[in-house]
Write a protein that holds these residues in place. Sequence first.
Motif, mmCIF file in Angstrom:
data_model
loop_
_atom_site.group_PDB
_atom_site.id
_atom_site.type_symbol
_atom_site.label_atom_id
_atom_site.label_comp_id
_atom_site.label_asym_id
_atom_site.label_seq_id
_atom_site.Cartn_x
_atom_site.Cartn_y
_atom_site.Cartn_z
ATOM 1 N N ILE A 409 0.938 -1.403 -0.198
ATOM 2 C CA ILE A 409 -0.187 -0.067 0.069
ATOM 3 C C ILE A 409 0.828 1.470 -0.257
ATOM 4 O O ILE A 409 1.680 1.326 0.894
ATOM 5 N N VAL A 410 0.068 1.864 -0.909
ATOM 6 C CA VAL A 410 0.925 3.768 -0.696
ATOM 7 C C VAL A 410 0.055 4.547 0.232
ATOM 8 O O VAL A 410 -0.887 4.743 -0.130
ATOM 9 N N VAL A 411 0.889 5.096 0.606
ATOM 10 C CA VAL A 411 -0.161 5.689 2.134
ATOM 11 C C VAL A 411 -0.806 7.152 1.386
ATOM 12 O O VAL A 411 0.389 7.868 0.794
ATOM 13 N N GLY A 412 -1.267 7.042 1.316
ATOM 14 C CA GLY A 412 -1.983 9.063 1.040
ATOM 15 C C GLY A 412 -2.451 10.084 1.983
ATOM 16 O O GLY A 412 -2.093 9.961 2.787
ATOM 17 N N VAL A 413 -2.548 10.814 1.825
ATOM 18 C CA VAL A 413 -3.215 11.908 2.227
ATOM 19 C C VAL A 413 -4.789 11.453 2.860
ATOM 20 O O VAL A 413 -5.210 12.015 3.245
ATOM 21 N N GLU A 414 -5.378 11.535 1.318
ATOM 22 C CA GLU A 414 -7.298 11.337 1.535
ATOM 23 C C GLU A 414 -7.369 9.515 1.264
ATOM 24 O O GLU A 414 -8.268 9.228 1.989
ATOM 25 N N GLY A 415 -5.710 9.258 0.646
ATOM 26 C CA GLY A 415 -6.695 7.620 0.178
ATOM 27 C C GLY A 415 -5.430 6.779 -0.074
ATOM 28 O O GLY A 415 -4.338 7.456 0.576
ATOM 29 N N VAL A 416 -5.560 5.958 -0.455
ATOM 30 C CA VAL A 416 -4.254 5.033 -0.911
ATOM 31 C C VAL A 416 -3.787 4.182 -1.630
ATOM 32 O O VAL A 416 -5.035 4.263 -2.530
ATOM 33 N N ARG A 417 -3.217 3.986 -2.080
ATOM 34 C CA ARG A 417 -2.915 3.271 -3.492
ATOM 35 C C ARG A 417 -2.592 2.015 -3.244
ATOM 36 O O ARG A 417 -1.260 1.203 -2.232
ATOM 37 N N ASN A 418 -3.248 0.648 -3.633
ATOM 38 C CA ASN A 418 -3.117 0.026 -3.538
ATOM 39 C C ASN A 418 -2.249 -0.831 -5.050
ATOM 40 O O ASN A 418 -2.989 -1.677 -5.140
ATOM 41 N N LEU A 419 -1.298 -0.825 -4.560
ATOM 42 C CA LEU A 419 -0.556 -1.440 -5.185
ATOM 43 C C LEU A 419 -0.746 -3.468 -5.982
ATOM 44 O O LEU A 419 -0.627 -3.307 -7.184
ATOM 45 N N THR A 420 -1.309 -3.908 -4.735
ATOM 46 C CA THR A 420 -1.160 -5.133 -5.557
ATOM 47 C C THR A 420 -2.849 -5.612 -5.595
ATOM 48 O O THR A 420 -2.497 -5.843 -6.900
ATOM 49 N N ARG A 421 -3.597 -4.503 -5.849
ATOM 50 C CA ARG A 421 -5.241 -4.826 -6.126
ATOM 51 C C ARG A 421 -4.921 -3.953 -7.607
ATOM 52 O O ARG A 421 -5.680 -4.680 -8.405
ATOM 53 N N GLU A 422 -4.440 -3.310 -7.620
ATOM 54 C CA GLU A 422 -4.092 -2.619 -9.109
ATOM 55 C C GLU A 422 -3.805 -3.929 -10.189
ATOM 56 O O GLU A 422 -4.140 -4.181 -10.651
ATOM 57 N N ALA A 423 -2.644 -4.581 -9.447
ATOM 58 C CA ALA A 423 -1.975 -5.577 -10.890
ATOM 59 C C ALA A 423 -3.005 -6.287 -10.491
ATOM 60 O O ALA A 423 -3.254 -7.172 -11.642
ATOM 61 N N PHE A 424 -3.731 -6.765 -9.658
ATOM 62 C CA PHE A 424 -4.432 -8.227 -9.871
ATOM 63 C C PHE A 424 -5.610 -8.104 -10.914
ATOM 64 O O PHE A 424 -6.300 -8.661 -11.792
ATOM 65 N N ALA A 425 -5.860 -6.815 -10.510
ATOM 66 C CA ALA A 425 -7.231 -6.043 -11.013
ATOM 67 C C ALA A 425 -6.994 -6.138 -12.994
ATOM 68 O O ALA A 425 -7.311 -6.521 -13.645
ATOM 69 N N LYS A 426 -5.576 -5.706 -13.261
ATOM 70 C CA LYS A 426 -4.851 -5.756 -14.535
ATOM 71 C C LYS A 426 -4.748 -6.944 -15.273
ATOM 72 O O LYS A 426 -5.208 -7.015 -16.443
ATOM 73 N N TYR A 427 -4.835 -7.807 -14.505
ATOM 74 C CA TYR A 427 -5.158 -9.480 -15.303
ATOM 75 C C TYR A 427 -5.831 -10.591 -15.281
ATOM 76 O O TYR A 427 -6.116 -11.112 -15.293
ATOM 77 N N ALA A 428 -7.157 -9.713 -14.875
ATOM 78 C CA ALA A 428 -8.784 -10.375 -14.480
ATOM 79 C C ALA A 428 -8.866 -10.908 -15.682
ATOM 80 O O ALA A 428 -8.940 -9.737 -16.533
#
Length: 428
Positions: A409-428
């Motif tokens: 997870i990349v910590v943001g100010v108002e939300g986060v970026r979930n690198l792992t879920r982004e990558a799984f979504a790419k291959y779904a």
Amino acid sequence: MQNSLYVRHLETLLKRYCAAMSAFKLDAIVVASGQSSYYFEDDNTHPYKAFAAAQQWLPFTLPEGCYIVIKRDKPELIWPAQQDFWHMDKPIPEGEWQSHWHIAPALNDDWLKSLPENVALIGPDHLGSLRHNNTLLDWLNYDRAVKTDYEIACMTEATDISVRGHLAAQAAFLSGASEFEVHLAYLKASAQDAINTPYPNIVGINEHAAVLHYEQKTHHRPFRPLTLLVDAGAQYNGYASDITRTTTTLQDEFSELVDDMDSLQQAIAAQAVAGMPFVALHDQSLIGVAELLKKHDICSLSIEEQLAKHVPHHFYPHGLGHLLGLQVHDAGGRQGNHQGHIIDPPADHPFLRLTRHLNENMVVTIEPGLYFIPMLLEKLKAEQPQHGCNLTKLERLLPYGGIRIEDNIVVGVEGVRNLTREAFAKYA
Ligand code: GLY
Ligand code: MN
Ligand code: MN
């Protein structure tokens, strides 16, 4: 990856090092990549990995024997000019990065003579009369917790590589493979040799999913495959991913628990925003596990009673997560300031590796778990006769081992970026 990301990364590093040189009254800092080391009484070496503070400076996997010299202007890379017919030469990687460096191939230590007067050394080597400065290392480690955009891009790549491996591992398991075969499927799909993964792959089928650092890989195919827990990562320019997935074969009471753990994991991950004390997030994850135990009829006690009796601690005996970067458990997670003040974990959570408040662009793992570990269940029964646990259900669940779900997870100010879920979504 755009070169401009690397250029800005270098500017940030140089600023950090200049601030450190001012604080420590230094004219230069030398960072050693390190040398490979030998097994005891053997002429084979351990797998080599560059010292993280050296690797951070360069956009390729840094070999042994390099030194980085930081003054206040262009950084200098001292490259080992090998004269050895046993090994392949290490060519200096081509690329635009070279225009930002002075590159000096060196056959010996003569380059030390051109160093200014006040120099500190960090890294695993001894070098001439240079002094190691561990207080300086604390200072630099504190900064390293916050990632530049280049570092986040490297970890995005590392995540992508790893997710390809996880998908292949899941497919192999569902077709009946052994732990060893699942491990090989992971390595092949992520194009990694086992010595290049950022940590040894954990591939546990059934009860082995309950062994937190299970590193054996059995060769027999499971008679009754129920659960696969794979905790495995990848590297890109030295930056790691660290991902765990739990896969089930059946739709049953255990898979319902996995689905609810997935929801809990995502709810906790969504709160990893700047300003949040990580200890508070860990506490929330323990409450979440207590709620799962209650909802799934594993423990009948109220959440408050469970926490007072440390019931969830026996099912979830590790920390919620840690800083991630060049090191899988990245440096500085318990460091409260540049000076190296240590923030101890709470007595209840001695294994928690991250006790800082979160800052924007820290990268952390969020990895709650729930396991059926015979040793801990016996301890709970012995120490808390009024544990409220459904022993019949526990007997049924023991063969499933356990659950861990781990995202980066990349910590943001108002939300986060979930690198792992982004990558799984790419291959779904
Ligand atoms: N793979 C090691 C960890 O999850 O911390
Ligand atoms: Mn981890
Ligand atoms: Mn992990």
